[in-house]
Design an enzyme around this catalytic site. Structure first.
Site, PDB file in Angstrom:
ATOM      1  CB  SER A 151      10.151 -21.549  16.115  1.00 41.83           C
ATOM      2  OG  SER A 151       9.807 -22.886  16.384  1.00 41.83           O
TER       3      SER A 151
ATOM      4  CB  CYS B 232      -0.952  -0.004   1.189  1.00 37.59           C
ATOM      5  SG  CYS B 232      -0.139  -0.202   2.795  1.00 37.59           S
TER       6      CYS B 232
END
Length: 695
Positions: A517, A22
């Site tokens: 992770s 955007c």
């Protein structure tokens, strides 16, 4: 109140194509407003944006690269009119819009996700975060032209038989129009010759002759309709196939940055353009040619009356031109909300389990209803606008008919026209109004195709994945994988996902890659597979850069199971063989046995012909993982890469699979957290914050 935009400086509406671009779309609007001839695709190539979007600092940096000065401000809503428009506003804490104008209580915005919108101050205040970015040309500003041309050939691709069929349609249509022009003469001859002279034999001759003309007209109309139907179907099929084929050749990043609904909406645009090209285009050409010919015929009868007819046509054309921008804006918004509606539906269907567990069905239904309502609002507004122009056309051309009858009757009484001439003139004027009005409507339709073309161009003009099939002619390399100084990040202002990773994997070696992770393990796997191009460094196979070797040839040597892999609608055998028509059942069963899924398949009523459902929905998580593993093993790869490929399995099956994988002759790369899986490897690479911490 902000000053109105100068006539020479129109602020365009630029719709974002990627989920998080955007800010880049807002900069594109402002750059074009100030004179840069750029498009969003070109801006995206120069200033790539990741899925995390861009911050204010990055927007200022890009603006400076374009020759602009920028000034960030904290602004209260009541002081908006003091801003230098157009400027960028921070919106909903995760979005950017362009402020176009403030008019009293109304605030006009260009939203990259919605199009041109007008809000009240109360509505505006619920979204505006108070941060604005004023942008103006610097002293060194120099306009540039970097917009890519969008040709019809580039959008359509190679379509066989189109020119020949188009010529046939055009010739039939021309013949049809000539018959249409001839029919009014029957009326004139009947009035001026038959009625005046009482010649019934001539009447019979005229009737028979023009009955034959009508028969030919009907036959040609039917032939043209059949040909247009066949042409439309062929063009739509070939175009959609060409576009989808090109879509499959695009890099993985293209799909990661776009919604599924947004991509699907591009194919709806293909259908709209095809219908216009096969129907409206021919009609528009003929309407223009017929209108010119009819106007010439009218001028032969009476130049002043022909000018009156041309004036009414010009008035209708002017009104359509005035209303074009509103219709264009409504069409653009409609396309955006159709894509949003499709995305809502796709998300809800694929996430049905989560929706039911969270009892969020009413919320998802409300979201879908809102999206559908927005689409319906635009469709209703488009229909109202079209109906208004149709009513204006009836009014203008209806008044024209009355004036012509009045003036024509006066001329007949005074001897300037015969009765037949008056009737034929009014008939030809009606035909001109019909064809001329149709021409204007078709021209508006063609202009509106531009937005469809830009949406299709988002796929059709996107460069395909590079280095797939380079002309490599060297010896076939061994499956030795070398990673040299590999670093990766999604955009210049994003943090590094991988940083200076270097290691080598010998042929037949088994290594495990482990770490917390988010440390970059899956990204490293995608780099190793050639799905993601490193920002820095390179990957080699036996000393040969994989881009020189060819990514398609390189991937042929891999079997891989990724965390987000999917199965496809079809049988289990189809999925294991990945729909290879020459696959043997023996090879499929061998891969299934190695993956410890054969017994489960044999217990199913249809065995290997059992259907897996949409994306594997009929299988458990562990069964799905083992079918995916069987699919990777079926390829008999030189290199096997497993990214958490046994995370859903019980310990016993995991041990069995680890033992079988450990005995394979292939080079093995295993990304895992479970200690047993990690211990099955010969060597362990530990990652921490994108770096190889230990080997």
């Amino acid at each position: 109140m902000t000053a109105p935009l100068p006539a020479s400086q129109r602020l365009p509406v630029v719709q974002q194509n990627e989920i998080a671009e955007c800010g880049l779309a807002c900069l594109t609007m402002i750059a074009r407003y100030h004179g840069h001839d750029v498009d969003l695709a070109g801006m995206r190539r120069r200033f790539p944006v990741s899925l995390k979007g861009v911050g204010l600092a990055r927007l200022m940096s890009i603006a400076a690269s374009l020759g602009f000065e920028s000034r960030p401000l904290r602004v209260e809503p009541e002081h908006l009119a003091e801003l230098r428009a157009p400027c960028i506003l921070h919106w909903d804490l995760n979005h950017f819009v362009v402020l176009k104008r403030v008019r009293g209580d109304r605030i006009e915005l260009h939203d990259p996700a919605r199009g041109a919108v007008t809000l009240t101050r109360a509505e505006f205040g619920r979204h505006f975060t108070g941060v604005a970015l004023e942008i103006a040309p610097s002293a060194a500003f120099a306009p540039v032209r970097e917009r890519r041309p969008v040709s019809l050939r580039a959008l359509v691709g190679q379509v066989s038989g189109l020119p020949r069929a188009a010529v046939q349609v055009l010739l039939l249509a021309v013949a049809l129009e000539l018959f249409t022009l001839a029919l009014p003469l029957a009326l004139q001859w009947t009035i001026d010759l038959v009625l005046v002279g009482g010649d019934l034999d001539l009447l019979a001759l005229i009737g028979i002759g023009f009955a034959v003309v009508v028969l030919f007209q009907a036959a040609i109309a039917a032939m043209r309709g059949w040909l247009v139907a066949d042409l439309g179907a062929a063009l739509n099929a070939q175009w959609a196939a060409n576009l989808f084929s090109h879509l499959l050749r695009l890099p993985l990043a293209f799909f990661e940055k776009r919604s599924v609904g947004g991509v699907l909406s591009r194919f709806l645009s293909v259908q709209s353009v095809q219908q216009t090209l096969t129907g409206s285009f021919v009609e528009g050409v003929l309407d223009g040619a017929t209108a010119l010919l009819v106007l010439a015929l009218l001028a032969l009868y009476s130049v002043p009356l022909a000018l009156l007819v041309a004036g009414c046509f010009a008035l209708y054309a002017l009104l359509r031109w005035i209303g074009y921008r509103r219709l264009q804006r409504l069409k653009e918004e409609q396309l955006v909300f159709v894509a949003r509606q499709q995305s809502q539906m796709i998300e809800s269907i694929t996430g049905m389990q989560a929706i039911k567990l969270g009892n969020r069905a009413p919320d998802r239904a409300a979201r879908m209803a809102n999206a559908t309502h927005e689409v319906a609002r635009r469709e209703a507004a488009i229909a109202r606008t079209t109906a208004s122009f149709a009513a204006l056309g009836k009014l203008i051309f209806g008044l024209q008919r009355i004036a012509l009858i009045w003036i024509g009757a006066t001329l007949v009484v005074r001897g300037g026209f015969t009765a037949g001439m008056m009737v034929v003139f009014v008939t030809y004027a009606e035909l001109f109004a019909q064809r001329g009005g149709g021409l204007i409507d078709k021209l508006v339709e063609f202009r509106l195709l531009g937005m469809h073309g830009e949406r299709i161009a988002d796929i059709a003009l996107e460069p395909p994945e590079p280095h797939l099939h380079p002309p490599y002619s060297g010896p076939e390399p061994r499956p030795r994988i070398e990673v040299e100084g590999v670093s990766f990040r999604y955009a210049e202002d994003d943090p590094w996902v991988l940083r200076d990773c270097s290691f080598a994997i010998e042929p037949g070696e088994s290594i495990a890659i482990t770490g917390p992770s988010g440390c970059g393990k899956t990204t490293l796997a995608k780099v190793l597979l050639g799905l993601v191009r490193p920002t820095e460094g390179r990957v080699r196979i036996d000393g040969v850069d994989i881009e020189r070797y060819g990514l398609a040839r390189y991937r042929e040597r891999f079997g891989a199971v990724m965390q987000d892999d999917v199965l496809f609608a079809g049988s289990i055998a189809d999925n294991i063989a990945f729909f290879d028509p020459e696959a043997s059942l023996e090879a499929i069963e061998a891969a299934a046995r190695t993956a410890q899924i054969h017994d489960d398949i044999a217990a199913m009523p249809m065995g290997y012909e059992s259907l897996v459902g949409d994306m594997g929905s009929s299988l458990s998580g562990g069964q799905k993982q083992r079918v995916l593993l069987a699919r990777a093993l079926f390829r008999r790869p030189d290199v096997l890469l497993l990214d958490e490929a046994t995370s859903h399995l019980d310990v016993e099956r995991e041990h069995a699979i680890n033992a079988l994988v450990a005995d394979m002759a292939a080079t093995r790369i295993i990304i895992a957290h479970r200690p047993d899986t990690v211990r099955s490897a010969q060597r362990v690479l530990r990652m921490d914050r994108g770096r190889i911490a230990a080997a």
